[in-house]
Design a protein around this motif. Structure first.
Motif, mmCIF file in Angstrom:
data_model
loop_
_atom_site.group_PDB
_atom_site.id
_atom_site.type_symbol
_atom_site.label_atom_id
_atom_site.label_comp_id
_atom_site.label_asym_id
_atom_site.label_seq_id
_atom_site.Cartn_x
_atom_site.Cartn_y
_atom_site.Cartn_z
ATOM 1 N N ASP A 1 0.701 -1.203 0.082
ATOM 2 C CA ASP A 1 -0.408 0.096 0.106
ATOM 3 C C ASP A 1 0.510 1.289 -0.188
ATOM 4 O OD1 ASP A 1 1.028 -0.129 2.387
ATOM 5 O OD2 ASP A 1 -0.876 0.280 3.538
ATOM 6 N N SER A 2 2.389 0.907 0.297
ATOM 7 C CA SER A 2 2.954 1.886 0.311
ATOM 8 C C SER A 2 3.959 2.951 -1.611
ATOM 9 C CB SER A 2 3.645 2.491 1.216
ATOM 10 O OG SER A 2 4.961 1.517 1.035
ATOM 11 N N GLY A 3 3.051 1.390 -2.400
ATOM 12 C CA GLY A 3 3.876 1.331 -3.119
ATOM 13 C C GLY A 3 4.971 0.518 -3.823
ATOM 14 N N LYS A 4 5.691 -0.343 -2.514
ATOM 15 C CA LYS A 4 6.899 -1.143 -2.690
ATOM 16 C C LYS A 4 6.281 -2.339 -3.529
ATOM 17 C CE LYS A 4 9.710 1.139 0.937
ATOM 18 N NZ LYS A 4 10.510 1.412 1.812
ATOM 19 N N ILE A 5 7.340 -2.343 -3.725
ATOM 20 C CA ILE A 5 7.419 -3.917 -4.930
ATOM 21 C C ILE A 5 7.440 -4.812 -3.700
ATOM 22 C CG2 ILE A 5 8.763 -4.991 -6.609
ATOM 23 C CD1 ILE A 5 9.167 -3.173 -7.958
ATOM 24 N N GLN A 6 6.548 -5.782 -4.529
ATOM 25 C CA GLN A 6 6.401 -6.973 -2.762
ATOM 26 C C GLN A 6 7.006 -8.789 -4.067
ATOM 27 O OE1 GLN A 6 2.186 -7.280 -3.002
ATOM 28 N NE2 GLN A 6 2.615 -6.603 -0.395
ATOM 29 N N TYR A 7 8.403 -8.091 -3.158
ATOM 30 C CA TYR A 7 9.732 -9.227 -4.512
ATOM 31 C C TYR A 7 9.723 -10.685 -4.423
ATOM 32 C CZ TYR A 7 12.029 -5.419 -6.123
ATOM 33 O OH TYR A 7 12.834 -3.873 -6.745
ATOM 34 N N LYS A 8 9.013 -10.857 -2.529
ATOM 35 C CA LYS A 8 8.850 -12.447 -2.312
ATOM 36 C C LYS A 8 7.433 -12.541 -3.329
ATOM 37 C CE LYS A 8 11.555 -12.480 2.156
ATOM 38 N NZ LYS A 8 10.766 -12.275 3.343
ATOM 39 N N VAL A 9 6.529 -11.664 -2.991
ATOM 40 C CA VAL A 9 4.846 -12.323 -3.932
ATOM 41 C C VAL A 9 5.176 -12.646 -5.135
ATOM 42 C CG1 VAL A 9 2.828 -11.639 -4.036
ATOM 43 C CG2 VAL A 9 3.861 -11.017 -2.112
ATOM 44 N N LEU A 10 6.135 -12.597 -5.928
ATOM 45 C CA LEU A 10 6.336 -11.938 -7.277
ATOM 46 C C LEU A 10 7.099 -13.437 -7.536
ATOM 47 C CD1 LEU A 10 7.397 -8.716 -8.256
ATOM 48 C CD2 LEU A 10 5.585 -9.818 -9.423
ATOM 49 N N ASP A 11 8.213 -13.638 -6.843
ATOM 50 C CA ASP A 11 8.681 -15.563 -6.641
ATOM 51 C C ASP A 11 8.001 -16.145 -6.527
ATOM 52 O OD1 ASP A 11 10.915 -14.083 -8.247
ATOM 53 O OD2 ASP A 11 11.936 -14.898 -6.593
ATOM 54 N N SER A 12 7.110 -15.904 -5.120
ATOM 55 C CA SER A 12 6.280 -17.004 -5.225
ATOM 56 C C SER A 12 5.078 -17.287 -6.013
ATOM 57 C CB SER A 12 5.105 -17.096 -3.188
ATOM 58 O OG SER A 12 4.651 -16.093 -3.586
ATOM 59 N N THR A 13 4.331 -16.400 -7.141
ATOM 60 C CA THR A 13 2.724 -16.704 -7.449
ATOM 61 C C THR A 13 3.418 -17.251 -9.275
ATOM 62 O OG1 THR A 13 2.049 -14.292 -6.750
ATOM 63 C CG2 THR A 13 1.227 -15.363 -8.913
ATOM 64 N N TYR A 14 5.139 -16.456 -9.818
ATOM 65 C CA TYR A 14 4.965 -16.811 -10.797
ATOM 66 C C TYR A 14 6.475 -18.106 -11.080
ATOM 67 C CZ TYR A 14 1.818 -12.650 -11.913
ATOM 68 O OH TYR A 14 1.074 -12.244 -12.221
ATOM 69 N N ALA A 15 7.304 -18.290 -10.391
ATOM 70 C CA ALA A 15 8.747 -18.307 -10.348
ATOM 71 C C ALA A 15 8.415 -20.022 -9.085
ATOM 72 C CB ALA A 15 9.677 -17.759 -10.177
ATOM 73 N N GLY A 16 7.547 -20.033 -8.237
ATOM 74 C CA GLY A 16 7.353 -21.078 -7.345
ATOM 75 C C GLY A 16 8.463 -22.095 -7.498
#
Length: 469
Positions: free
Chosen positions: A454-469
């Motif tokens: 909500d402060s605009g910072k990228i959620q790197y862990k969520v990206l990796d777990s969602t797409y690169a899992g």
């Protein structure tokens, strides 16, 4: 009184929100006392925050009456909220009226669209210096909180006001949430000088937001890098905004191109662009770049705010005394918080930072004493024995292709997330050449959006777990 609010002109406007509420300083003092008197001193209170008068009344009232608010987003995931409730067992919850139906607690008080609920949890001992708690950036819903001590918020408000030259004539537009350290700092800093704070819950991309800025004659705006990405998508530089005099940035690093755009826009229009830097652990801002240097110090966060000190250390913890140096950036000042909590027992702890905070950011200092953040200590991969900066890779791609990008991954492979299918092959070719590494050390994912908190910072862990899992 907190932030010296009782010393301001009683008939001067303190708060305006987009729910048509307009509150003077005299009314605000009465309002915060009315709310604060409803709670027991040294009780823990969960605040589900919105940028409205009702939310502000709770924040100010609770602190003034010696209670300790925990600042949370009103839109927090219900399961994450329940986890925090179970861990910290607050005595009260201050929340928007529309959320009341989800809880069966006793209703104590209601005003300006907010309601106070009594949970029935036993009030337990807190450290006497503890004043407020916030989630760390990017961990909304995490049990990890930052513990603020008395004096942190007020001294940072005072010193930032000096650094920026704020006066009672300012009318800041507060788009960043008050549960976010930079958003709260904008509010505190301007209330401290007796300015009129313009609170808004409007989306940056909505016409309502821009109508609100113009109608209420906003004089300054503080945004994170993503905010300014949106601004330029909307061609804000072509808008007629005569009252807007200062643009400030925090909450992450701008690309050099965006930094230059903002600096040149400000120079051309007679406005100010002031980049700044801060963390939750330092009550928000710890440094800013004087506006007159913006066009010649691209990418710089400037120097420490009044009352604070920036310095660099090497990998062994030794202070780097050479005028020009590079190392881990550290900060010393009265706005450094007490430390962290991961359970309610930690709220009894004393000051563990002792006025000094190691940011975990790599930075260089130039011959003029200005600092430039170059990356995170933890944002590196070791690919084929070569140390590769994720932050630098991200910036290179953003600047080369002018696209949204996020770089994450492990020592086995860098994962690159972009939103433009047409650039996929070019990005892979580009980063392979820039790093001198084989293409099989990288994988480019085309995604519909780059996940952000909500402060605009990228959620790197969520990206990796969602797409690169």
């Amino acid at each position: 009184m907190f932030l010296d609010l009782d010393k301001q002109k009683k008939d001067a406007l303190a708060l305006i929100d987009n729910e048509d509420n307009r509150i003077t300083y005299g009314e605000l003092v009465k309002l915060m006392n009315a709310v604060g008197e409803q709670v027991e001193p040294r009780s823990l209170i969960f605040m589900l925050c919105k940028n409205t008068v009702g939310s502000m009344a709770g924040y100010l009232g609770f602190i003034e009456h010696e209670a300790v608010p925990v600042m949370l987003n009103a839109k927090i995931d219900p399961d994450l909220l329940q986890n925090l409730l179970d861990l910290y067992t607050p005595a009260y919850i201050w929340m928007p009226v529309e959320e009341e139906e989800h809880f069966e607690y006793e209703k104590v008080f209601e005003i300006y669209g907010y309601v106070l609920l009594k949970t029935g949890n036993k009030i337990y001992s807190l450290n006497e210096q503890l004043q407020l708690c916030m989630t760390t950036s990017g961990s909304t819903g995490s049990p990890k909180l930052v513990r603020y001590k008395k004096g942190n918020l007020e001294l940072n408000a005072k010193n930032v006001a000096i650094a920026f030259g704020w006066t009672e004539k300012e009318r800041p537009i507060c788009d960043l949430g008050m549960q976010y350290t930079m958003g709260l700092n904008v509010i505190n800093t301007h209330l401290y000088v007796g300015a009129t704070v313009l609170l808004t819950t409007y989306n940056l991309m909505s016409g309502e937001f821009w109508d609100y800025i113009k109608r209420e004659r906003a004089t300054n705006f503080t945004g994170v890098p993503f905010s300014y990405d949106i601004f330029y998508r909307l061609h804000f530089e072509q808008m007629d905004l005569p009252d807007l005099q200062t643009l400030s940035q925090g909450g992450g690093k701008l690309t050099d191109d965006r930094f230059i755009q903002l600096a040149e826009y400000a120079q051309k229009t007679g406005k100010r662009f002031i980049p700044s830097f801060g963390t939750t652990e330092t009550s928000a801002r710890m440094a800013c770049l004087p506006a007159e240097l913006a066009c010649i110090k691209t990418g710089s966060i400037g120097r420490a705010i009044p009352g604070g000190e920036l310095f660099l250390i090497d990998e062994n913890g030794n202070v780097l005394t050479d005028p020009v140096a590079e190392g881990e950036m550290c900060y010393r000042g009265p706005n450094v918080t007490m430390g962290y909590a991961i359970c309610k027992e930690d709220l009894k702890k004393g000051d563990e930072f002792h006025g000094v905070y190691r940011t975990g950011d790599l930075a260089r200092r130039d011959e003029d004493g200005c600092y430039f953040v170059t990356g995170r200590l933890s944002r590196f991969l070791k690919l084929l024995s070569y140390r590769v900066s994720l932050d630098q890779s991200e910036r290179l791609i953003q600047q080369e292709f002018n696209i949204e990008c996020a770089c994450a991954g492990t020592d086995k492979r860098m994962n690159i997330y972009i939103t433009d299918e047409r650039k996929k092959d070019e990005v892979l070719e580009f980063i392979s050449k820039k790093t001198n590494l084989f293409k099989n050390q990288f994988k480019v994912f085309v995604v519909s959006e780059i996940f952000r908190n909500d402060s605009g910072k990228i959620q790197y862990k969520v990206l990796d777990s969602t797409y690169a899992g």
